[in-house]
Structure formats: structure tokens, C-alpha cells
Design a protein around this motif. Structure first.
Motif, PDB file in Angstrom:
ATOM      1  N   LEU A 213      47.544  38.335  18.843  1.00  0.00           N
ATOM      2  CA  LEU A 213      47.547  36.868  18.831  1.00  0.00           C
ATOM      3  C   LEU A 213      47.047  36.318  20.158  1.00  0.00           C
ATOM      4  O   LEU A 213      46.211  35.407  20.185  1.00  0.00           O
ATOM      5  N   SER A 214      47.499  36.892  21.266  1.00  0.00           N
ATOM      6  CA  SER A 214      47.051  36.448  22.582  1.00  0.00           C
ATOM      7  C   SER A 214      45.547  36.619  22.747  1.00  0.00           C
ATOM      8  O   SER A 214      44.853  35.742  23.273  1.00  0.00           O
ATOM      9  N   LYS A 215      45.029  37.753  22.283  1.00  0.00           N
ATOM     10  CA  LYS A 215      43.591  38.022  22.381  1.00  0.00           C
ATOM     11  C   LYS A 215      42.783  37.009  21.568  1.00  0.00           C
ATOM     12  O   LYS A 215      41.789  36.466  22.038  1.00  0.00           O
ATOM     13  N   VAL A 216      43.228  36.743  20.340  1.00  0.00           N
ATOM     14  CA  VAL A 216      42.511  35.795  19.479  1.00  0.00           C
ATOM     15  C   VAL A 216      42.577  34.382  20.052  1.00  0.00           C
ATOM     16  O   VAL A 216      41.563  33.682  20.130  1.00  0.00           O
ATOM     17  N   LEU A 217      43.751  33.958  20.480  1.00  0.00           N
ATOM     18  CA  LEU A 217      43.870  32.598  21.023  1.00  0.00           C
ATOM     19  C   LEU A 217      43.101  32.453  22.332  1.00  0.00           C
ATOM     20  O   LEU A 217      42.622  31.357  22.656  1.00  0.00           O
ATOM     21  N   GLY A 218      42.940  33.551  23.085  1.00  0.00           N
ATOM     22  CA  GLY A 218      42.171  33.527  24.328  1.00  0.00           C
ATOM     23  C   GLY A 218      40.722  33.112  24.120  1.00  0.00           C
ATOM     24  O   GLY A 218      40.081  32.581  25.026  1.00  0.00           O
ATOM     25  N   LYS A 219      40.232  33.333  22.946  1.00  0.00           N
ATOM     26  CA  LYS A 219      38.869  32.942  22.586  1.00  0.00           C
ATOM     27  C   LYS A 219      38.699  31.410  22.594  1.00  0.00           C
ATOM     28  O   LYS A 219      37.595  30.901  22.775  1.00  0.00           O
ATOM     29  N   TYR A 220      39.815  30.695  22.395  1.00  0.00           N
ATOM     30  CA  TYR A 220      39.776  29.233  22.289  1.00  0.00           C
ATOM     31  C   TYR A 220      40.552  28.520  23.400  1.00  0.00           C
ATOM     32  O   TYR A 220      40.311  27.337  23.654  1.00  0.00           O
ATOM     33  N   ASN A 221      41.489  29.214  24.022  1.00  0.00           N
ATOM     34  CA  ASN A 221      42.352  28.591  25.026  1.00  0.00           C
ATOM     35  C   ASN A 221      41.553  28.070  26.218  1.00  0.00           C
ATOM     36  O   ASN A 221      40.679  28.768  26.742  1.00  0.00           O
ATOM     37  N   LEU A 222      41.856  26.847  26.621  1.00  0.00           N
ATOM     38  CA  LEU A 222      41.214  26.172  27.756  1.00  0.00           C
ATOM     39  C   LEU A 222      39.699  26.020  27.559  1.00  0.00           C
ATOM     40  O   LEU A 222      38.941  26.004  28.518  1.00  0.00           O
ATOM     41  N   LYS A 223      39.294  25.921  26.303  1.00  0.00           N
ATOM     42  CA  LYS A 223      37.867  25.774  25.980  1.00  0.00           C
ATOM     43  C   LYS A 223      37.642  24.439  25.277  1.00  0.00           C
ATOM     44  O   LYS A 223      38.547  23.870  24.674  1.00  0.00           O
ATOM     45  N   ASN A 224      36.400  23.986  25.339  1.00  0.00           N
ATOM     46  CA  ASN A 224      35.961  22.833  24.563  1.00  0.00           C
ATOM     47  C   ASN A 224      35.432  23.381  23.238  1.00  0.00           C
ATOM     48  O   ASN A 224      34.410  24.060  23.203  1.00  0.00           O
ATOM     49  N   LEU A 225      36.117  23.096  22.165  1.00  0.00           N
ATOM     50  CA  LEU A 225      35.725  23.648  20.860  1.00  0.00           C
ATOM     51  C   LEU A 225      34.364  23.135  20.408  1.00  0.00           C
ATOM     52  O   LEU A 225      33.705  23.782  19.586  1.00  0.00           O
ATOM     53  N   ASP A 226      33.912  22.009  20.947  1.00  0.00           N
ATOM     54  CA  ASP A 226      32.568  21.520  20.626  1.00  0.00           C
ATOM     55  C   ASP A 226      31.507  22.491  21.138  1.00  0.00           C
ATOM     56  O   ASP A 226      30.411  22.566  20.577  1.00  0.00           O
ATOM     57  N   GLU A 227      31.843  23.224  22.199  1.00  0.00           N
ATOM     58  CA  GLU A 227      30.915  24.227  22.733  1.00  0.00           C
ATOM     59  C   GLU A 227      31.092  25.580  22.044  1.00  0.00           C
ATOM     60  O   GLU A 227      30.133  26.320  21.863  1.00  0.00           O
ATOM     61  N   VAL A 228      32.325  25.906  21.649  1.00  0.00           N
ATOM     62  CA  VAL A 228      32.581  27.173  20.948  1.00  0.00           C
ATOM     63  C   VAL A 228      31.929  27.149  19.567  1.00  0.00           C
ATOM     64  O   VAL A 228      31.323  28.122  19.134  1.00  0.00           O
ATOM     65  N   PHE A 229      32.050  26.019  18.884  1.00  0.00           N
ATOM     66  CA  PHE A 229      31.435  25.822  17.569  1.00  0.00           C
ATOM     67  C   PHE A 229      30.323  24.792  17.737  1.00  0.00           C
ATOM     68  O   PHE A 229      30.512  23.604  17.514  1.00  0.00           O
ATOM     69  N   SER A 230      29.171  25.258  18.123  1.00  0.00           N
ATOM     70  CA  SER A 230      28.074  24.357  18.501  1.00  0.00           C
ATOM     71  C   SER A 230      27.352  23.735  17.309  1.00  0.00           C
ATOM     72  O   SER A 230      26.422  22.971  17.478  1.00  0.00           O
ATOM     73  N   ASN A 231      27.806  24.028  16.085  1.00  0.00           N
ATOM     74  CA  ASN A 231      27.142  23.481  14.897  1.00  0.00           C
ATOM     75  C   ASN A 231      27.757  22.153  14.440  1.00  0.00           C
ATOM     76  O   ASN A 231      27.656  21.793  13.276  1.00  0.00           O
ATOM     77  N   LYS A 232      28.396  21.443  15.368  1.00  0.00           N
ATOM     78  CA  LYS A 232      29.045  20.150  15.083  1.00  0.00           C
ATOM     79  C   LYS A 232      30.152  20.277  14.031  1.00  0.00           C
ATOM     80  O   LYS A 232      30.407  19.365  13.256  1.00  0.00           O
ATOM     81  N   GLU A 233      30.796  21.441  14.014  1.00  0.00           N
ATOM     82  CA  GLU A 233      31.928  21.673  13.117  1.00  0.00           C
ATOM     83  C   GLU A 233      33.047  20.691  13.444  1.00  0.00           C
ATOM     84  O   GLU A 233      33.309  20.416  14.614  1.00  0.00           O
ATOM     85  N   LEU A 234      33.697  20.156  12.435  1.00  0.00           N
ATOM     86  CA  LEU A 234      34.870  19.308  12.639  1.00  0.00           C
ATOM     87  C   LEU A 234      36.066  20.242  12.794  1.00  0.00           C
ATOM     88  O   LEU A 234      36.586  20.774  11.807  1.00  0.00           O
TER      89      LEU A 234
END
Length: 176
Positions: free
Chosen positions: A106-127
Motif C-alpha cells: 500500500l505504501s509503495k502504491v500510494l507513493g506513486k501519487y503522494n505529494l504529486k499533482n495528479l494533473d501531471e501524473v495523468f496528463s490526459n486531462k483525466e478527471l
């Protein structure tokens, strides 16, 4: 009701018809309850292990008017609860899943998103709604759980606050 008897049906006939229908409904209900009582597959008794972590994200809904003021850039702190469920305990260890491994994954998976801008993680304008993220985290966790040989179900619940959440539940063996 017999239509040949004409419009002058007696009150007794109407009541007896209604009583007969109610009687049939009661019999059907009783049979269904008996069916449930003798059908263990319908009454699920399962083992569940749960772990919790949190993450902080920034995101927007790309100024979509459906989201009002939240359509613009804002932050969120999620509490993430994950429940792992199965019908039987692991025969070697007598557990659902190693709790330490569950925390690590769980920590590893959440680390992918933690303290990130999800607009940059999902650059396809995902809601990146809470529902979307619960599903995404579920799929990410599935990849790791397959490597451990866990087979069962998982529910990912993301809490937006102490009284609002979204969740996604499904089998581990199928990415959705």
C-alpha cells in the motif's frame, strides 16, 4: 376474480381473492427464507484483513463547470483503507495476507501519487475524482498482490473527510 360473474362481486369474493394472493406471497417468502437457510454459498462468511495509510495530492478538474469551485487547482488529503478478503486462510500461515507486506505494498502504491499533482501524473486531462482514484489504486495493488499469490477480493476506500468517502471493490485476479 371471475369476469363472467359480472360487476356485482360480493365483498367476500374480493377479500378472499386478496387473501389468496397474500397467502401465495407469504408461502413464496417462507420458501425463499428456507432456501437461504440451506444455501451456504449465498451467506458469505469471509476473512478480512485491513490496512490504512494516507496521501496528500493536488489536482484540478480542469475547470469543468460540474465541479464548481473545486474545478480549479486544489489539494486533498486522503485516508486510504484497504480490505483484503478471502474465503479461506492461507493453509501454511493461517492468515489472509502478511500484514507487513500489505502495509509495504500500500505504501509503495500510494507513493506513486503522494505529494504529486495528479494533473501531471495523468496528463490526459483525466478527471481524478475520488472514485477514479479508488479504482486506480485498486488496479495498482492488484499487480503487486498477484506476485504474492493472493487470490480473493479487495476494497479500496478513500476518505475525503471524516464523513465522505468513495470506494472500489473487486476481485484481485482481474484488473478492471
Amino acid at each position: 376474480i371471475n369476469l363472467k360473474s359480472g360487476p356485482n362481486l360480493s365483498l367476500i369474493n374480493i377479500v378472499s381473492c386478496r387473501t389468496h394472493v397474500e397467502h401465495q406471497t407469504m408461502i413464496k417468502s417462507a420458501l425463499f427464507l428456507l432456501f437461504l437457510a440451506f444455501s451456504p454459498k449465498l451467506i458469505l462468511c469471509r476473512y478480512t484483513l485491513g490496512v490504512r495509510d494516507s496521501l496528500m495530492i493536488a489536482h484540478s478538474f480542469h475547470n469543468n463547470p460540474n465541479f464548481g469551485p473545486a474545478g480549479g487547482m486544489h489539494g486533498a488529503t486522503y485516508t486510504c483503507d484497504v480490505n483484503f478478503s478471502c474465503d479461506e486462510l492461507n493453509s501454511e500461515t493461517n492468515w489472509v495476507l502478511d500484514i507487513g507486506q500489505a502495509f509495504d505494498i500500500l505504501s509503495k502504491v500510494l507513493g506513486k501519487y503522494n505529494l504529486k499533482n495528479l494533473d501531471e501524473v495523468f496528463s490526459n486531462k483525466e478527471l481524478t475524482t475520488t472514485e477514479f482514484m479508488a479504482h486506480q489504486i485498486h488496479n495498482d495493488l492488484c499487480k503487486h498482490l498477484k506476485e504474492l499469490g493472493f487470490s480473493g477480493d479487495m476494497c479500496v476506500k478513500l476518505w475525503e473527510s471524516h464523513n465522505a468517502w468513495a470506494s472500489y471493490e473487486g476481485p484481485v485476479n482481474e484488473e478492471q
